[in-house]
Design an enzyme around this catalytic site. Structure first.
Site, PDB file in Angstrom:
ATOM      1  N   LYS A   1      28.696  43.917  15.987  1.00 42.20           N
ATOM      2  CA  LYS A   1      29.969  43.168  15.953  1.00 42.20           C
ATOM      3  C   LYS A   1      29.658  41.674  15.902  1.00 42.20           C
ATOM      4  O   LYS A   1      28.878  41.156  16.704  1.00 42.20           O
ATOM      5  CB  LYS A   1      30.816  43.467  17.190  1.00 42.20           C
ATOM      6  CG  LYS A   1      31.678  44.705  17.046  1.00 42.20           C
ATOM      7  CD  LYS A   1      32.493  44.970  18.289  1.00 42.20           C
ATOM      8  CE  LYS A   1      33.833  44.310  18.266  1.00 42.20           C
ATOM      9  NZ  LYS A   1      34.651  44.699  19.454  1.00 42.20           N
TER      10      LYS A   1
HETATM   11  O1  G3P Z   1      37.377  45.635  21.237  1.00 41.17           O
HETATM   12  C1  G3P Z   1      38.185  44.563  20.956  1.00 41.17           C
HETATM   13  C2  G3P Z   1      39.656  44.725  21.217  1.00 41.17           C
HETATM   14  O2  G3P Z   1      40.054  46.040  21.115  1.00 41.17           O
HETATM   15  C3  G3P Z   1      40.169  43.971  22.399  1.00 41.17           C
HETATM   16  O3  G3P Z   1      41.378  44.441  22.903  1.00 41.17           O
HETATM   17  O4  G3P Z   1      43.129  44.585  24.667  1.00 41.17           O
HETATM   18  O5  G3P Z   1      41.287  42.868  24.887  1.00 41.17           O
HETATM   19  O6  G3P Z   1      43.066  42.615  23.166  1.00 41.17           O
HETATM   20  P1  G3P Z   1      42.247  43.585  23.956  1.00 41.17           P
END
Ligand code: G3P
Length: 214
Positions: free
Chosen positions: A83
């Site tokens: 990533k």
């Molecule tokens: O893995 C990255 C992403 O899914 C982050 O999610 O909930 O922290 O916005 P969030």
């Protein structure tokens, strides 16, 4: 549509795997911090149980260091997807890694042309963060829809991985628009299989069974 779990918690990953729906894993530095475990242990334990893509994120910000870090991450397994953040250095790193046949996931995508740039640089996946857009009163799923439309126009092979998923409607919408992957927290995976009529119907069947002569 493939289902990844968005977690660095090995017990959550094993629980999703036991459900038979798990195609891969995404992590990020915040999820690793939340696990409370050293990164090396997290990466090793996930790669020891997951056959599908395991997304591990670089923390470098210049492209040469990202590429070096990516090579280190790939030592955890041949299924590791690197990533990389959506920055100019991130794109340079993606170009290099693509040439070295190392799969990448360009993360922190918030507008469709970022996704087009990532695809041109050679990204294997792009991650539109739909929930974080919803959080600021923008329609996150519209971003995913626009990326899919643009990719279809140009027959782009990069996979659209819908990230920052917060609820089952995000997943329904992702499936309807033909997203390649959704990455979902365990809590939301567990919400997906529930319906009040399923629960009521099961209760009735079990209650009626008590009346059956055996
Ligand atoms: O893995 C990255 C992403 O899914 C982050 O999610 O909930 O922290 O916005 P969030």
């Amino acid at each position: 549509m493939k289902f990844f779990i968005d977690s660095a918690d090995i017990s959550e990953i094993k629980e999703a795997q036991a459900l038979g729906i798990l195609d891969g894993v995404t992590t990020n530095p915040s999820l690793v911090a939340k696990s409370g475990q050293p990164f090396d242990e997290v990466a090793k334990s996930i790669c020891s149980v997951v056959q599908g893509p395991v997304n591990l994120e670089v923390i470098s910000t210049n492209w040469e260091e990202m590429v070096a870090e990516a090579r280190g991450l790939r030592k955890y397994g041949g299924n590791v997807v690197v990533k990389v953040p959506m920055t100019a250095d991130g794109l340079k790193a993606v170009k290099q890694l693509h040439e070295q046949h190392i799969p990448t996931n360009v993360t922190l995508i918030f507008q469709p042309i970022q996704a087009l740039l990532a695809a041109k640089a050679g990204a294997t996946y792009v991650s539109p963060f739909v929930g974080r857009l919803d959080d600021i009163s923008q329609d996150g799923m519209e971003l995913a829809r626009d990326i899919i439309t643009i990719y279809r126009h140009y027959d782009v092979k990069t996979n659209v991985l819908v990230a920052s998923v917060r609820n089952p409607v995000h997943i329904l919408e992702a499936a309807k628009m033909g997203a390649d992957v959704v990455t979902v927290p365990l809590k939301v995976i567990q919400q997906l299989m529930k319906h009040p009529l399923t629960e009521a119907g099961l209760k009735t069947f079990l209650d009626d069974w008590k009346k059956v002569k055996v």
